[in-house]
Design a protein around this motif. Structure first.
Motif, PDB file in Angstrom:
ATOM      1  N   PHE A 106       0.829  -1.207   0.000  1.00  0.00           N
ATOM      2  CA  PHE A 106       0.000   0.000   0.000  1.00  0.00           C
ATOM      3  C   PHE A 106       0.865   1.260   0.000  1.00  0.00           C
ATOM      4  O   PHE A 106       0.439   2.316  -0.453  1.00  0.00           O
ATOM      5  CB  PHE A 106      -0.936  -0.012   1.202  1.00  0.00           C
ATOM      6  CG  PHE A 106      -2.025  -1.048   1.103  1.00  0.00           C
ATOM      7  CD1 PHE A 106      -3.198  -0.772   0.412  1.00  0.00           C
ATOM      8  CD2 PHE A 106      -1.864  -2.295   1.665  1.00  0.00           C
ATOM      9  CE1 PHE A 106      -4.193  -1.730   0.295  1.00  0.00           C
ATOM     10  CE2 PHE A 106      -2.858  -3.259   1.569  1.00  0.00           C
ATOM     11  CZ  PHE A 106      -4.030  -2.977   0.877  1.00  0.00           C
ATOM     12  N   GLY A 107       2.097   1.144   0.496  1.00  0.00           N
ATOM     13  CA  GLY A 107       2.999   2.285   0.490  1.00  0.00           C
ATOM     14  C   GLY A 107       3.380   2.751  -0.902  1.00  0.00           C
ATOM     15  O   GLY A 107       3.683   3.924  -1.119  1.00  0.00           O
ATOM     16  N   VAL A 108       3.356   1.830  -1.880  1.00  0.00           N
ATOM     17  CA  VAL A 108       3.690   2.211  -3.256  1.00  0.00           C
ATOM     18  C   VAL A 108       2.688   3.221  -3.804  1.00  0.00           C
ATOM     19  O   VAL A 108       3.050   4.167  -4.513  1.00  0.00           O
ATOM     20  CB  VAL A 108       3.751   0.961  -4.155  1.00  0.00           C
ATOM     21  CG1 VAL A 108       3.895   1.348  -5.615  1.00  0.00           C
ATOM     22  CG2 VAL A 108       4.908   0.059  -3.740  1.00  0.00           C
ATOM     23  N   VAL A 109       1.412   3.040  -3.480  1.00  0.00           N
ATOM     24  CA  VAL A 109       0.384   3.969  -3.991  1.00  0.00           C
ATOM     25  C   VAL A 109       0.172   5.148  -3.070  1.00  0.00           C
ATOM     26  O   VAL A 109      -0.536   6.100  -3.424  1.00  0.00           O
ATOM     27  CB  VAL A 109      -0.959   3.229  -4.212  1.00  0.00           C
ATOM     28  CG1 VAL A 109      -0.790   2.101  -5.203  1.00  0.00           C
ATOM     29  CG2 VAL A 109      -1.518   2.698  -2.897  1.00  0.00           C
ATOM     30  N   ALA A 110       0.784   5.116  -1.875  1.00  0.00           N
ATOM     31  CA  ALA A 110       0.563   6.204  -0.919  1.00  0.00           C
ATOM     32  C   ALA A 110       1.146   7.524  -1.411  1.00  0.00           C
ATOM     33  O   ALA A 110       0.532   8.583  -1.233  1.00  0.00           O
ATOM     34  CB  ALA A 110       1.162   5.841   0.439  1.00  0.00           C
ATOM     35  N   GLY A 111       2.339   7.477  -2.042  1.00  0.00           N
ATOM     36  CA  GLY A 111       2.980   8.706  -2.491  1.00  0.00           C
ATOM     37  C   GLY A 111       2.113   9.525  -3.431  1.00  0.00           C
ATOM     38  O   GLY A 111       1.866  10.712  -3.177  1.00  0.00           O
TER      39      GLY A 111
END
Length: 466
Positions: A291-296
């Motif tokens: 989920f961190g990949v799409v958080a940015g």
């Protein structure tokens, strides 16, 4: 909107919106790729290495905590020196490139020693020397690279976009170093040496690929020639501490990093011992960073709409709520932990992304006020706040849980020791993220104010050319 161009063809937008005058995305991706090996190495330093070196090589938690604390404090001297020297470097290859190349050599060699150790050689001294070299090399790469990222565009929102590429590159690297340990945990969770080797392979491999991509991505901009000041170390520290905007950003980032590193340093112990789910120890990190990949990109869009500092506050408050939610988890049941991990992943890049973008804006305000370009020096202080936050988190959290009775080498821990582990793991990050939000709340360097600063700099820098 006004668009200025340097002699190298780099666009500098005044009052730019997020879709105007953007840098080429493919080049920007290549430039940001150098973040990957740094991220791939740093998170395992806080998450996997303390546990592996304690369990596999029989170093005590107190010794490991002391080593990490000493190495991070050493950065208090090294990082500003690297930043100041990079700002004053003048070569035909640029100011930033020579430092990045030299740092890559040191970083690569030290990573090999740290992640491919021989059991007969591992001692506290071995760990200390390897960490010393890893931190030195990463500083020589990351500080000039961050400063360069603040120089390829002067636009308020474009800088957020640049840092978003950095965040995504870092998240992808973290996924890579988390996938392999997760697979190993499912097949042979006791093979710590294989886990270290897998992480080290990702770090060194990504460094070999990313270095030429970054060096060839953008030219270094020709900045206006200004008198260079050679500052003693004490004067350098004074410059950093006297800037009120930089002080707020650094303290906020310090708090963010304490929260993240406390969680990272204890999550293996929390999942393994408190939750009783050792097979999920690496899997939860993997789940979080998916989920961190799409958080940015999500937080970048939020920042475009409400401003950087407001987006940072919102993200920190989400993390406060997420960490407090850990008090409601039930040992042996993974459902709520998965939900909280997903929320943590979606919020994890908010503060880091916005604060990194804000540092370049603060450096612009400083240059307008003093006439001195100290972009790398300011980013070195930003790097220092992150390293100090990691040092405090690991140097305090590990001895604290040990003092509360927790022992990772014991077959079983008492209920009191496990409750102490829970309180440190949940409440420590929640307090840290709340402090970070309070520090950046009401930050005065808004988009409108930054546009005025860039306009004034453009007008002043144009005078010598005329």
């Amino acid at each position: 909107m006004a668009t200025l161009y340097t002699s190298q063809g780099l666009a500098v937008e005044i009052g730019q919106g997020p879709q105007e005058g953007q840098l080429n995305g493919w080049r920007l991706a290549g430039f940001a790729s150098l973040v990957a090996p740094i991220y791939a190495a740093q998170l395992p330093l806080a998450v996997h290495l303390p546990a592996i070196y304690a369990q596999q090589f029989h170093l005590s938690l107190s010794v490991i905590g002391a080593i990490f604390l000493a190495e991070r404090l050493w950065g208090a001297f090294a990082d500003p020196l690297v930043g100041a020297l990079s700002d004053s470097t003048r070569t035909r290859f640029g100011r930033r490139r020579p430092w990045i190349v030299a740092g890559a050599v040191i970083f690569g060699a030290a990573t090999a020693a740290l992640y491919f150790p021989s059991a007969q050689l591992v001692t506290p001294l071995y760990l200390g020397v390897a960490l010393f070299a890893v931190y030195l090399g990463s500083s020589m790469i990351s500080i000039p690279h961050l400063a360069w990222s603040g120089e390829i565009s002067g636009a308020y929102h474009e800088r957020t976009r640049i840092q978003t590429f950095h965040t995504v590159a870092g998240s992808i690297a973290l996924l890579a170093v988390l996938v392999l340990p997760t697979i190993i945990d499912q097949v042979n969770p006791a093979d710590a040496s294989l886990k270290l080797a897998a992480i080290g392979t990702v770090v060194i491999g990504s460094l070999v690929v990313a270095l030429p991509l970054t060096l060839r991505s953008f030219p270094e901009p020709d900045l206006p020639v200004a008198p260079r000041q050679r500052l003693a170390f004490g004067d350098t520290v004074t410059v950093l501490l006297r800037d009120p905007l930089l002080r707020r950003v650094l303290l906020s980032d310090f708090a963010v990093t304490i929260g993240q590193s406390t969680r990272g340093g204890l999550i293996v112990f929390f999942v393994t011992f408190y939750m009783g789910l050792p097979q999920w120890a690496s899997g939860l990190f993997l789940f979080q960073f998916i989920f961190g990949v799409v958080a940015g990109p999500i937080w970048a869009q939020i920042g475009y709409r409400i401003g950087k500092h407001r987006a940072a506050v919102a993200g920190e408050l989400v993390q406060v709520a997420t960490n407090l939610g850990l008090f409601f988890v039930v040992p042996g049941q993974i459902g709520l932990v998965l939900a909280l991990t997903m929320a943590q992943g979606l919020a994890q890049g908010s503060g880091n992304l916005m604060l990194r973008s804000m540092v370049a804006d603060v450096a612009d305000a400083h240059r307008l006020r003093t006439g001195q370009d100290r972009t790398a020096l300011f980013f070195s202080a930003f790097s220092l706040s992150a390293k100090a936050g990691m040092a405090v988190a690991v140097g305090v959290a590990l001895p604290l849980v040990a003092w509360l009775g927790f022992d990772p080498k014991a077959a079983t821990n008492s209920p009191e020791a496990l409750r102490g582990l829970l309180w440190v793991f949940a409440l420590g990050p929640a307090i840290a993220h709340l402090v970070s939000a309070a520090l950046v709340h009401g930050f005065p360097l808004t988009q409108a104010r930054h546009a005025d600063i860039r306009r004034a700099l453009a007008e002043r820098d144009a005078v010598p050319a005329e």
